[in-house]
Design a protein around this motif. Structure first.
Motif, PDB file in Angstrom:
ATOM      1  N   UNK A  64      -0.724  -5.938   6.657  1.00 34.90           N
ATOM      2  CA  UNK A  64      -0.699  -4.476   6.652  1.00 34.90           C
ATOM      3  C   UNK A  64      -1.253  -4.013   7.996  1.00 34.90           C
ATOM      4  N   UNK A  65      -0.492  -3.200   8.751  1.00 36.78           N
ATOM      5  CA  UNK A  65      -0.999  -2.724  10.049  1.00 36.78           C
ATOM      6  C   UNK A  65      -2.277  -1.905   9.874  1.00 36.78           C
ATOM      7  N   UNK A 113      -0.988   6.224   5.376  1.00 36.37           N
ATOM      8  CA  UNK A 113       0.383   6.434   4.926  1.00 36.37           C
ATOM      9  C   UNK A 113       1.361   5.658   5.808  1.00 36.37           C
ATOM     10  N   UNK A 114       1.222   5.767   7.112  1.00 39.95           N
ATOM     11  CA  UNK A 114       2.120   5.065   8.029  1.00 39.95           C
ATOM     12  C   UNK A 114       1.948   3.546   7.921  1.00 39.95           C
ATOM     13  N   UNK A 115       0.691   3.090   7.823  1.00 46.21           N
ATOM     14  CA  UNK A 115       0.430   1.648   7.756  1.00 46.21           C
ATOM     15  C   UNK A 115       1.014   1.027   6.494  1.00 46.21           C
ATOM     16  N   UNK A 116       0.714   1.627   5.349  1.00 41.17           N
ATOM     17  CA  UNK A 116       1.192   1.075   4.077  1.00 41.17           C
ATOM     18  C   UNK A 116       2.710   1.198   3.986  1.00 41.17           C
ATOM     19  N   UNK A 117       3.250   2.300   4.469  1.00 39.39           N
ATOM     20  CA  UNK A 117       4.713   2.482   4.460  1.00 39.39           C
ATOM     21  C   UNK A 117       5.403   1.450   5.330  1.00 39.39           C
ATOM     22  N   UNK A 154       5.463   5.401  -1.048  1.00 34.71           N
ATOM     23  CA  UNK A 154       4.051   5.384  -0.721  1.00 34.71           C
ATOM     24  C   UNK A 154       3.495   6.805  -0.666  1.00 34.71           C
ATOM     25  N   UNK A 155       4.233   7.728  -0.094  1.00 30.36           N
ATOM     26  CA  UNK A 155       3.790   9.123  -0.037  1.00 30.36           C
ATOM     27  C   UNK A 155       3.562   9.662  -1.448  1.00 30.36           C
TER      28      UNK A 155
END
Length: 190
Positions: free
Chosen positions: A74-75, A81-85, A181-182
């Motif tokens: 995971x980044x 939100x951006x990392x998990x997405x 994710x959102x």
């Protein structure tokens, strides 16, 4: 390195490669120790000397990246939100390949009898440290998110989604991960 040790390492590598090949070809349930020995070109006694079961071979092959060579960390950019997405998008794209979905289905089946395999699968998919749950908690602590669910609940729901995708062989839809994710994090998708 002594000659015997080099031969042992070559045999170990051949065993790990053999199980990956056989699971791909036959599925986990149909692979036997005999088949592994034949494919690897080693005796069954060699396998049993190093591994108590087929599950132990699978767990080591997962840990070393022989069975699932790609990993999915995971980044960590600071934007949960951006990392998990981004992470989930990569996992869903990977599972969009029929071969990968079938492999994960076999591994999930094996993890019922072997929790170590389940742990290794989770590690390869990026669901081990730092977990989605930790990332959600970090974002919550920073005031970036106020999801209705705990990080652990979101982590479990996402893992359930991944499992269902693998078992149902659902097609990959680019951008879908961000919307999912959102929704889980309780934010409006961009």
């Amino acid at each position: 390195m002594p000659r015997g040790a080099a031969r042992s390492e070559a045999s170990r590598t051949a065993i790990l490669t053999a199980i990956a090949t056989l699971i791909d070809r036959m599925g986990f349930d149909n692979v036997t120790i005999e088949a592994i020995a034949t494919e690897a070109g080693v005796g069954k006694q060699t396998i049993y000397r190093w591994y108590p079961s087929k599950n132990a071979i699978v767990a080591e092959a997962l840990a070393e990246g022989t069975l699932v060579p790609e990993s999915f960390p995971v980044p960590e950019t600071g934007d949960a939100l951006a990392d998990i997405s981004a992470w989930l998008e990569r996992v869903l794209a990977f599972l969009g390949d029929e071969t990968h979905a079938a492999l994960l289905g076999s591994l999930l089946s094996a993890s019922i009898d072997s929790p170590e395999i389940g742990l290794r699968v989770a590690e390869r998919l990026g669901m081990a440290s730092p977990t989605v749950a930790e990332r959600v908690q970090q974002a919550r602590d920073a005031g970036q998110l106020r999801p209705a669910l705990t990080g652990e609940q979101i982590d479990q729901l996402i893992f359930g989604l991944v499992v269902m995708r693998a078992l149902g062989r659902a097609p990959y839809v680019p951008g879908e991960a961000h919307r999912l994710v959102a929704a889980l994090l309780g934010v409006a998708p961009d």
